[in-house]
Scaffold this motif. Sequence first.
Motif, PDB file in Angstrom:
ATOM      1  N   LEU A  79       0.814  -1.223   0.000  1.00  0.00           N
ATOM      2  CA  LEU A  79       0.000   0.000   0.000  1.00  0.00           C
ATOM      3  C   LEU A  79       0.857   1.288   0.000  1.00  0.00           C
ATOM      4  O   LEU A  79       2.076   1.236   0.093  1.00  0.00           O
ATOM      5  CB  LEU A  79      -0.958  -0.010   1.186  1.00  0.00           C
ATOM      6  CG  LEU A  79      -1.991  -1.141   1.213  1.00  0.00           C
ATOM      7  CD1 LEU A  79      -2.998  -0.919   2.334  1.00  0.00           C
ATOM      8  CD2 LEU A  79      -2.729  -1.285  -0.108  1.00  0.00           C
ATOM      9  N   SER A  80       0.144   2.411  -0.054  1.00  0.00           N
ATOM     10  CA  SER A  80       0.799   3.694  -0.367  1.00  0.00           C
ATOM     11  C   SER A  80       1.951   4.088   0.558  1.00  0.00           C
ATOM     12  O   SER A  80       3.021   4.470   0.067  1.00  0.00           O
ATOM     13  CB  SER A  80      -0.255   4.808  -0.355  1.00  0.00           C
ATOM     14  OG  SER A  80      -0.921   4.851   0.885  1.00  0.00           O
ATOM     15  N   SER A 118      -7.289   1.831  -6.882  1.00  0.00           N
ATOM     16  CA  SER A 118      -7.386   2.685  -5.702  1.00  0.00           C
ATOM     17  C   SER A 118      -7.580   4.151  -6.106  1.00  0.00           C
ATOM     18  O   SER A 118      -7.214   4.553  -7.223  1.00  0.00           O
ATOM     19  CB  SER A 118      -6.083   2.530  -4.902  1.00  0.00           C
ATOM     20  OG  SER A 118      -5.904   3.602  -4.014  1.00  0.00           O
ATOM     21  N   TYR A 143       2.785   3.629  -5.244  1.00  0.00           N
ATOM     22  CA  TYR A 143       1.568   2.814  -5.214  1.00  0.00           C
ATOM     23  C   TYR A 143       0.573   3.304  -6.268  1.00  0.00           C
ATOM     24  O   TYR A 143       0.025   2.518  -7.049  1.00  0.00           O
ATOM     25  CB  TYR A 143       0.975   2.921  -3.806  1.00  0.00           C
ATOM     26  CG  TYR A 143      -0.364   2.276  -3.592  1.00  0.00           C
ATOM     27  CD1 TYR A 143      -0.509   0.887  -3.656  1.00  0.00           C
ATOM     28  CD2 TYR A 143      -1.484   3.050  -3.268  1.00  0.00           C
ATOM     29  CE1 TYR A 143      -1.749   0.301  -3.410  1.00  0.00           C
ATOM     30  CE2 TYR A 143      -2.710   2.463  -3.020  1.00  0.00           C
ATOM     31  CZ  TYR A 143      -2.842   1.096  -3.100  1.00  0.00           C
ATOM     32  OH  TYR A 143      -4.055   0.521  -2.856  1.00  0.00           O
ATOM     33  N   PRO A 171     -11.675   3.258  -2.145  1.00  0.00           N
ATOM     34  CA  PRO A 171     -11.249   4.354  -1.267  1.00  0.00           C
ATOM     35  C   PRO A 171     -10.584   3.749  -0.026  1.00  0.00           C
ATOM     36  O   PRO A 171     -10.292   2.545  -0.003  1.00  0.00           O
ATOM     37  CB  PRO A 171     -12.579   5.033  -0.925  1.00  0.00           C
ATOM     38  CG  PRO A 171     -13.640   4.006  -1.145  1.00  0.00           C
ATOM     39  CD  PRO A 171     -13.089   2.938  -2.046  1.00  0.00           C
ATOM     40  N   THR A 185      -4.761   5.743   4.573  1.00  0.00           N
ATOM     41  CA  THR A 185      -6.091   5.870   5.182  1.00  0.00           C
ATOM     42  C   THR A 185      -6.232   5.016   6.456  1.00  0.00           C
ATOM     43  O   THR A 185      -7.309   4.977   7.040  1.00  0.00           O
ATOM     44  CB  THR A 185      -7.176   5.460   4.169  1.00  0.00           C
ATOM     45  OG1 THR A 185      -6.905   4.137   3.718  1.00  0.00           O
ATOM     46  CG2 THR A 185      -7.225   6.406   2.979  1.00  0.00           C
TER      47      THR A 185
HETATM   48  C1  AKB Z   1      -3.900   3.320   1.123  1.00  0.00           C
HETATM   49  O1  AKB Z   1      -4.137   4.175   1.981  1.00  0.00           O
HETATM   50  O2  AKB Z   1      -2.795   3.158   0.595  1.00  0.00           O
HETATM   51  C2  AKB Z   1      -5.044   2.448   0.655  1.00  0.00           C
HETATM   52  C3  AKB Z   1      -5.722   2.999  -0.562  1.00  0.00           C
HETATM   53  C4  AKB Z   1      -6.523   4.232  -0.471  1.00  0.00           C
HETATM   54  O3  AKB Z   1      -5.628   2.419  -1.602  1.00  0.00           O
HETATM   55  N1  AKB Z   1      -5.990   2.274   1.706  1.00  0.00           N
END
Ligand code: AKB
Length: 312
Positions: A79-80, A118, A143, A171, A185
């Motif tokens: 993830l990010s 995403s 990401y 989201p 998030t």
């Molecule tokens: C993140 O925060 O990287 C993920 C997304 C929004 O794809 N939850």
Amino acid sequence: MQKSILILGACGQIGTELTLALRNRYGNDTVIASDIREGTDSLMSTGPFEILDATNYDAMEDIVMHYEVEEVYLMAAMLSATAEKFPERAWNLNMNSLFNVLNLAKEKKIEKIFWPSSIAVFGVNTPKENTPQHTLMEPSTVYGISKQTGERWCAYYHAKYGVDVRSVRFPGLISWKTLPGGGTTDYAVEIYIQALEKGSYTSFLQKGTKLPMMFMEDAIRAAVELMESDGSRLTIRSSYNLGAMSFAPEEIATSIQQVLPSFKISYDPDFRQAIADSWPCSIDDSQARKDWAWSPKFDLKRTTAEMLENLS
Ligand code: AKB
């Protein structure tokens, strides 16, 4: 015979709940969970599990052949926030795993793919409110770049080779069964846990940082409904915008205070603030509503009630 489904990255935040939901729906033995490590007791005890690295094509092909897999849900990804620390590892995992499943479908070894994109595909120059399905996309994170590239490859494999790949732009996802890891998030899950444990939370995102969010039950239903929908009605083969609710840290704090009046929030933003600032505030998901009747069920109030009840 029931169709056989393989989940890659089954032990993560989405994978765990998705595996359990699909086992409930299609039968325990038809849903094969896989990951590089074992998962929760409920995941391990309810059906088949295989140790599998989603970047290993040969190992994936063996499992697909062995179980006569028809559908693959690819949930393995970095993830990010973590991807900013390990850019090359993130790129390798996020892209190679996708190529592996797309190529299995191209070679007619599987029939259908679900792959999550995403809101990270958008960037600072994207319209922030009611972000359209088709708009300027200049992602600034590793990401986000991997997800946007992945979307282009999905559309390409569909157009060129007829691969039945389906995708949504998730989201931020809020859940209590399995915790998120490495996302921007994630604060929207941590805040509930610490509200119950400590009565306070220091947010790594600044007051006023409004982001699109969704409760996990809605996210799982979106994936399943999209996979079960009539393919001829799907007009988007990159990835569908998907919305449910949008809020900033102070709004989630207010909704927690309705249940826990003494809860306090403070702010200490870190590197994740810049990531959040590059993402939309709210999403226009009218195409998903039109093509496959998408409709979310959880708003912030209902999400807070579910989270506090289940976590306590
Ligand atoms: C993140 O925060 O990287 C993920 C997304 C929004 O794809 N939850």
